[in-house]
Design a protein around this motif. Structure first.
Motif, mmCIF file in Angstrom:
data_model
loop_
_atom_site.group_PDB
_atom_site.id
_atom_site.type_symbol
_atom_site.label_atom_id
_atom_site.label_comp_id
_atom_site.label_asym_id
_atom_site.label_seq_id
_atom_site.Cartn_x
_atom_site.Cartn_y
_atom_site.Cartn_z
ATOM 1 N N ALA A 96 27.683 51.698 74.260
ATOM 2 C CA ALA A 96 28.746 52.617 73.859
ATOM 3 C C ALA A 96 29.659 53.076 74.998
ATOM 4 C CB ALA A 96 28.142 53.839 73.160
ATOM 5 N N SER A 97 29.482 52.563 76.197
ATOM 6 C CA SER A 97 30.348 52.949 77.311
ATOM 7 C C SER A 97 31.666 52.170 77.243
ATOM 8 C CB SER A 97 29.670 52.671 78.649
ATOM 9 O OG SER A 97 30.616 52.771 79.703
ATOM 10 N N ARG A 98 32.745 52.889 77.029
ATOM 11 C CA ARG A 98 34.062 52.244 76.934
ATOM 12 C C ARG A 98 34.468 51.610 78.262
ATOM 13 N NH1 ARG A 98 34.771 57.160 74.018
ATOM 14 N NH2 ARG A 98 35.551 58.026 75.944
ATOM 15 N N ARG A 99 34.190 52.246 79.389
ATOM 16 C CA ARG A 99 34.558 51.682 80.690
ATOM 17 C C ARG A 99 33.825 50.366 80.925
ATOM 18 N NH1 ARG A 99 33.074 50.019 85.113
ATOM 19 N NH2 ARG A 99 30.938 50.479 84.538
ATOM 20 N N TRP A 100 32.531 50.364 80.625
ATOM 21 C CA TRP A 100 31.728 49.158 80.774
ATOM 22 C C TRP A 100 32.268 48.031 79.889
ATOM 23 C CZ3 TRP A 100 28.768 46.591 77.115
ATOM 24 C CH2 TRP A 100 27.914 45.599 77.603
ATOM 25 N N ALA A 101 32.551 48.352 78.633
ATOM 26 C CA ALA A 101 33.050 47.335 77.701
ATOM 27 C C ALA A 101 34.374 46.741 78.191
ATOM 28 C CB ALA A 101 33.218 47.930 76.301
ATOM 29 N N ARG A 102 35.271 47.575 78.697
ATOM 30 C CA ARG A 102 36.542 47.075 79.233
ATOM 31 C C ARG A 102 36.307 46.137 80.408
ATOM 32 N NH1 ARG A 102 38.202 52.207 78.415
ATOM 33 N NH2 ARG A 102 37.813 52.770 80.563
ATOM 34 N N GLU A 103 35.440 46.560 81.320
ATOM 35 C CA GLU A 103 35.191 45.751 82.520
ATOM 36 C C GLU A 103 34.550 44.410 82.162
ATOM 37 O OE1 GLU A 103 32.920 45.999 86.797
ATOM 38 O OE2 GLU A 103 33.771 47.841 85.953
ATOM 39 N N PRO A 146 30.683 30.985 81.615
ATOM 40 C CA PRO A 146 30.207 29.640 81.284
ATOM 41 C C PRO A 146 28.913 29.625 80.470
ATOM 42 C CG PRO A 146 29.703 30.135 83.559
ATOM 43 C CD PRO A 146 30.539 31.281 83.035
ATOM 44 N N ASP A 147 28.130 30.717 80.582
ATOM 45 C CA ASP A 147 26.851 30.763 79.867
ATOM 46 C C ASP A 147 26.416 32.219 79.699
ATOM 47 O OD1 ASP A 147 25.678 31.540 82.380
ATOM 48 O OD2 ASP A 147 25.486 29.423 82.894
ATOM 49 N N VAL A 148 25.392 32.404 78.903
ATOM 50 C CA VAL A 148 24.894 33.751 78.608
ATOM 51 C C VAL A 148 24.396 34.434 79.877
ATOM 52 C CG1 VAL A 148 23.193 35.074 77.291
ATOM 53 C CG2 VAL A 148 24.323 33.127 76.236
ATOM 54 N N ALA A 149 23.733 33.703 80.740
ATOM 55 C CA ALA A 149 23.214 34.303 81.975
ATOM 56 C C ALA A 149 24.337 34.891 82.828
ATOM 57 C CB ALA A 149 22.426 33.276 82.780
ATOM 58 N N SER A 150 25.462 34.213 82.882
ATOM 59 C CA SER A 150 26.616 34.717 83.635
ATOM 60 C C SER A 150 27.136 36.015 83.017
ATOM 61 C CB SER A 150 27.721 33.656 83.664
ATOM 62 O OG SER A 150 28.924 34.197 84.143
ATOM 63 N N LEU A 151 27.236 36.023 81.704
ATOM 64 C CA LEU A 151 27.682 37.229 80.994
ATOM 65 C C LEU A 151 26.722 38.382 81.259
ATOM 66 C CD1 LEU A 151 29.335 38.849 78.934
ATOM 67 C CD2 LEU A 151 28.038 37.667 77.124
ATOM 68 N N GLN A 152 25.425 38.123 81.151
ATOM 69 C CA GLN A 152 24.428 39.169 81.373
ATOM 70 C C GLN A 152 24.467 39.692 82.807
ATOM 71 O OE1 GLN A 152 21.224 36.668 79.987
ATOM 72 N NE2 GLN A 152 20.833 38.036 78.239
ATOM 73 N N ALA A 153 24.609 38.806 83.773
ATOM 74 C CA ALA A 153 24.657 39.230 85.181
ATOM 75 C C ALA A 153 25.886 40.084 85.444
ATOM 76 C CB ALA A 153 24.642 38.010 86.098
ATOM 77 N N THR A 154 27.032 39.661 84.916
ATOM 78 C CA THR A 154 28.265 40.438 85.087
ATOM 79 C C THR A 154 28.125 41.805 84.437
ATOM 80 O OG1 THR A 154 29.607 38.439 85.195
ATOM 81 C CG2 THR A 154 30.736 40.476 84.574
ATOM 82 N N ALA A 155 27.537 41.831 83.246
ATOM 83 C CA ALA A 155 27.360 43.096 82.525
ATOM 84 C C ALA A 155 26.447 44.047 83.282
ATOM 85 C CB ALA A 155 26.807 42.816 81.136
ATOM 86 N N GLU A 156 25.414 43.500 83.914
ATOM 87 C CA GLU A 156 24.493 44.349 84.665
ATOM 88 C C GLU A 156 25.170 44.936 85.902
ATOM 89 O OE1 GLU A 156 19.906 44.453 86.194
ATOM 90 O OE2 GLU A 156 20.588 42.828 84.916
ATOM 91 N N VAL A 157 25.947 44.125 86.608
ATOM 92 C CA VAL A 157 26.665 44.614 87.789
ATOM 93 C C VAL A 157 27.711 45.663 87.384
ATOM 94 C CG1 VAL A 157 28.283 43.927 89.614
ATOM 95 C CG2 VAL A 157 26.238 42.554 89.167
ATOM 96 N N ALA A 158 28.328 45.455 86.221
ATOM 97 C CA ALA A 158 29.371 46.376 85.758
ATOM 98 C C ALA A 158 28.805 47.735 85.348
ATOM 99 C CB ALA A 158 30.133 45.762 84.586
ATOM 100 N N LEU A 159 27.525 47.784 84.982
ATOM 101 C CA LEU A 159 26.904 49.016 84.502
ATOM 102 C C LEU A 159 26.626 49.961 85.661
ATOM 103 C CD1 LEU A 159 25.771 50.294 81.883
ATOM 104 C CD2 LEU A 159 23.558 49.327 82.522
ATOM 105 N N THR A 160 27.155 51.162 85.584
ATOM 106 C CA THR A 160 26.951 52.156 86.640
ATOM 107 C C THR A 160 26.408 53.450 86.055
ATOM 108 O OG1 THR A 160 29.132 53.190 86.485
ATOM 109 C CG2 THR A 160 28.954 51.205 87.871
ATOM 110 N N ASP A 161 25.976 54.316 86.932
ATOM 111 C CA ASP A 161 25.494 55.628 86.517
ATOM 112 C C ASP A 161 26.556 56.377 85.718
ATOM 113 O OD1 ASP A 161 23.286 57.761 86.976
ATOM 114 O OD2 ASP A 161 25.178 58.779 87.468
#
Length: 159
Positions: free
Chosen positions: A23-30, A38-53
């Motif tokens: 539900a974080s709008r900033r995270w979703a935008r980023e 190229p693959d799900v692992a790339s998406l997941q890694a990017t999403a994890e790095v994008a997630l902040t406190d």
């Protein structure tokens, strides 16, 4: 939807899909702006790095309590291990949720997939002993785990 279909969505539609994950709008935008992947692992890694406190409070507001019978969608599926729990465990979870919220000021966030109600209750009891800073870091790690699972489901539906 397949990953290539998600990669091809316009930014607003990609963000809308991601808001079903977290539900974080900033995270979703980023994360939406990081496409294509190229693959799900790339998406997941990017999403994890994008997630902040900074995303945690808004994201937690989108999560129901563990054991909440009103949970819907992904949360209901993720909490399926709670569905058959006996009344004593459900009562203890409800009491634990209240104590947790009083102590930390937000819902008890845990990656519930594959865990029983008893396991979730034991984790809750342990986490009640954390100091607020430690608990916030644990909640952020749990949110990242939830997001990883939900992202995989998002782009692997009907694949």
């Amino acid at each position: 939807m397949k990953l290539d279909e998600w990669n091809a969505l316009d930014a607003a539609d990609a963000e809308r899909e991601l808001l079903q994950v977290c539900a974080s709008r900033r995270w979703a935008r980023e994360v939406a702006s990081s496409r294509p992947h190229p693959d799900v692992a790339s998406l997941q890694a990017t999403a994890e790095v994008a997630l902040t406190d900074a995303d945690l409070d808004e994201a937690m507001a989108g999560h129901p309590r563990i054991g909440d019978r009103a949970a819907a969608g992904a949360s209901r599926r993720e909490q399926s291990g709670v569905a058959g729990a006996d009344a004593d465990v459900l009562t203890a979870l409800a009491d634990g949720n209240r104590a947790y919220e009083e102590r930390f000021g937000h819902v008890y966030l845990v990656c519930a997939t594959g865990r029983s109600a008893q396991e979730l209750l034991e984790i809750l009891r342990v986490r009640l002993g954390n100091d607020p800073a430690t608990e916030r870091a644990v909640a952020l790690a749990e949110l990242a785990a939830i997001n990883r699972l939900r992202l995989a489901r998002l782009v692997e539906r009907n694949s």
